[in-house]
Enzyme design. Structure first.
Site, PDB file in Angstrom:
ATOM      1  CB  SER A  15      -0.922  -0.028   1.217  1.00  0.00           C
ATOM      2  OG  SER A  15      -0.192  -0.299   2.396  1.00  0.00           O
ATOM      3  CD  GLU A  17       0.572   7.673   5.252  1.00  0.00           C
ATOM      4  OE1 GLU A  17       0.415   6.550   5.769  1.00  0.00           O
ATOM      5  OE2 GLU A  17       0.967   8.670   5.880  1.00  0.00           O
ATOM      6  CG  ASP A 109       0.728  14.608  16.977  1.00  0.00           C
ATOM      7  OD1 ASP A 109       0.605  13.995  18.062  1.00  0.00           O
ATOM      8  OD2 ASP A 109       1.338  14.149  15.995  1.00  0.00           O
ATOM      9  CG  PHE A 215      10.010  13.336   8.248  1.00  0.00           C
ATOM     10  CD1 PHE A 215       9.606  14.654   8.420  1.00  0.00           C
ATOM     11  CD2 PHE A 215       9.846  12.763   7.000  1.00  0.00           C
ATOM     12  CE1 PHE A 215       9.065  15.380   7.366  1.00  0.00           C
ATOM     13  CE2 PHE A 215       9.302  13.469   5.936  1.00  0.00           C
ATOM     14  CZ  PHE A 215       8.920  14.785   6.119  1.00  0.00           C
ATOM     15  CG  HIS A 265       1.299   1.971   4.667  1.00  0.00           C
ATOM     16  ND1 HIS A 265       0.182   2.005   3.859  1.00  0.00           N
ATOM     17  CD2 HIS A 265       1.390   3.214   5.212  1.00  0.00           C
ATOM     18  CE1 HIS A 265      -0.385   3.210   3.921  1.00  0.00           C
ATOM     19  NE2 HIS A 265       0.338   3.965   4.722  1.00  0.00           N
TER      20      HIS A 265
END
Ligand code: FAD
Length: 289
Positions: A15, A17, A109, A215, A265
């Site tokens: 998958s 994103e 968040d 990140f 993913h």
């Protein structure tokens, strides 16, 4: 349109994103990326939900557009932050009525620009609301942090909460990480709580050293020193950084599949190159389900 829990039961899922773009140029890039990735036949694709503001409605538009105009199975991310319970129920009802079957339920968040509030305080509360509104239509996923959620001080407690949340959900998708051991330690801990919900590992290929280090800091993922040294040594050579990033991510994907991960993913960052190369390196055929 398939449900992700059914896809996972049938074999490994692959998958991708995406995030909703803020500009016309970003929009064009996303469209091009989707056109390049659709032929790979991903099991499903997901669209993130912004911390607040205008892109939130864009998530809904992109997901419904994918459902109606592409061959891809979309999953909508939804966060509880800065929404009342009624607003969340309304968004879920719109997805249900549009025929969307897959939701990733998140706490979200605090955004930087507005005072945050949560009527639903935890992701598990949103899982419950999605069950109620979906009336059985939704497969509901949740987030998992292999190295513990960054705000958790006691890892064992985070694992216990994660196991409870995953048990209420249909599947999990992880934050990115860099070693297979990080993923396996989390899976073992969750299994030790009696939870057997499938957890799909999230993979972020390094294409920009400084970006990924930032990140990693935000998400609590440990960036291996050896990899950092290797990448910093060539950081002015973008092609070489990408080559190493793809090589390392391909190996991580192989190790994860060998270790029994139920899928992969890919965090695409709305760009197709790294994902396509890893896909090819792994020998995955187009239209894999
Ligand atoms: P929760 O599961 O609610 O957990 C949050 C914290 O609460 C954890 O520390 C947990 O240990 C703790 N906790 C849980 N239950 C209890 C309890 N009963 N008692 C005490 N503590 C408890 N953010 C976005 O804004 N948009 C997105 O689209 C998005 N997509 C994501 C996709 C993935 C795959 C992942 C991994 C993250 C994503 N996020 C997204 C980020 C996510 O919103 C943040 O990580 C957020 O801080 C936590 O969300 P959660 O759903 O994991 O929260």
């Amino acid at each position: 349109m398939p449900r992700i829990d059914e896809l996972l039961a049938a074999g490994p899922t692959y998958s991708f994103e995406f995030f909703p773009p803020r500009t016309d140029a970003g929009e064009a890039k996303l469209r091009a990326t989707l056109n390049e990735l659709e032929p790979l036949g991903p099991s499903f694709v997901s669209v993130t939900y912004g911390a607040g503001g205008s892109t939130r409605e864009r998530t809904h538009q992109i997901v419904v557009d994918m459902l109606e105009h592409t061959t891809m199975t979309p999953m909508a991310h939804l966060t509880a932050v800065c929404h009342t319970r009624d607003e969340l129920a309304d968004i879920l009802a719109r997805y249900r009525d549009a025929g969307v079957k897959n939701i990733l339920a998140l706490r979200g968040d605090a955004p930087q620009d507005v005072e945050p509030f949560w009527e639903l305080e935890r992701a598990i509360d949103l899982v419950e609301l999605a069950r109620e509104v979906g009336g059985g239509q939704f497969a509901i996923g949740v987030a998992a942090h292999p190295e513990g959620h960054p705000s958790s001080r006691v890892l064992a407690e985070d694992r216990r909460h994660l196991a409870t949340k995953l048990t209420a959900a249909d599947f999990g998708v992880t934050q990115f990480f860099f070693t297979v051991d990080a993923y396996l330690a989390m899976v073992d801990a969750v299994r030790s709580h009696g939870c057997d919900t499938p957890i799909v590992p999230g993979v972020m290929p390094v294409t920009n050293v400084r970006q990924i280090e930032r990140f990693a800091q935000l998400s609590g993922a440990a960036f291996p020193t050896e990899l950092g040294d290797r990448l910093h040594a060539v950081e002015d050579d973008a092609a070489e950084v990408a080559r190493i990033g793809i090589e390392v991510a391909t190996q991580l994907c192989r190790d994860l599949l060998d270790a029994g991960a139920p899928g992969l993913h890919f965090y695409t960052l709305n760009s197709s190159t790294a994902t396509r190369e890893i896909y090819a390196n792994l020998g995955l055929p187009a239209a894999t389900r």
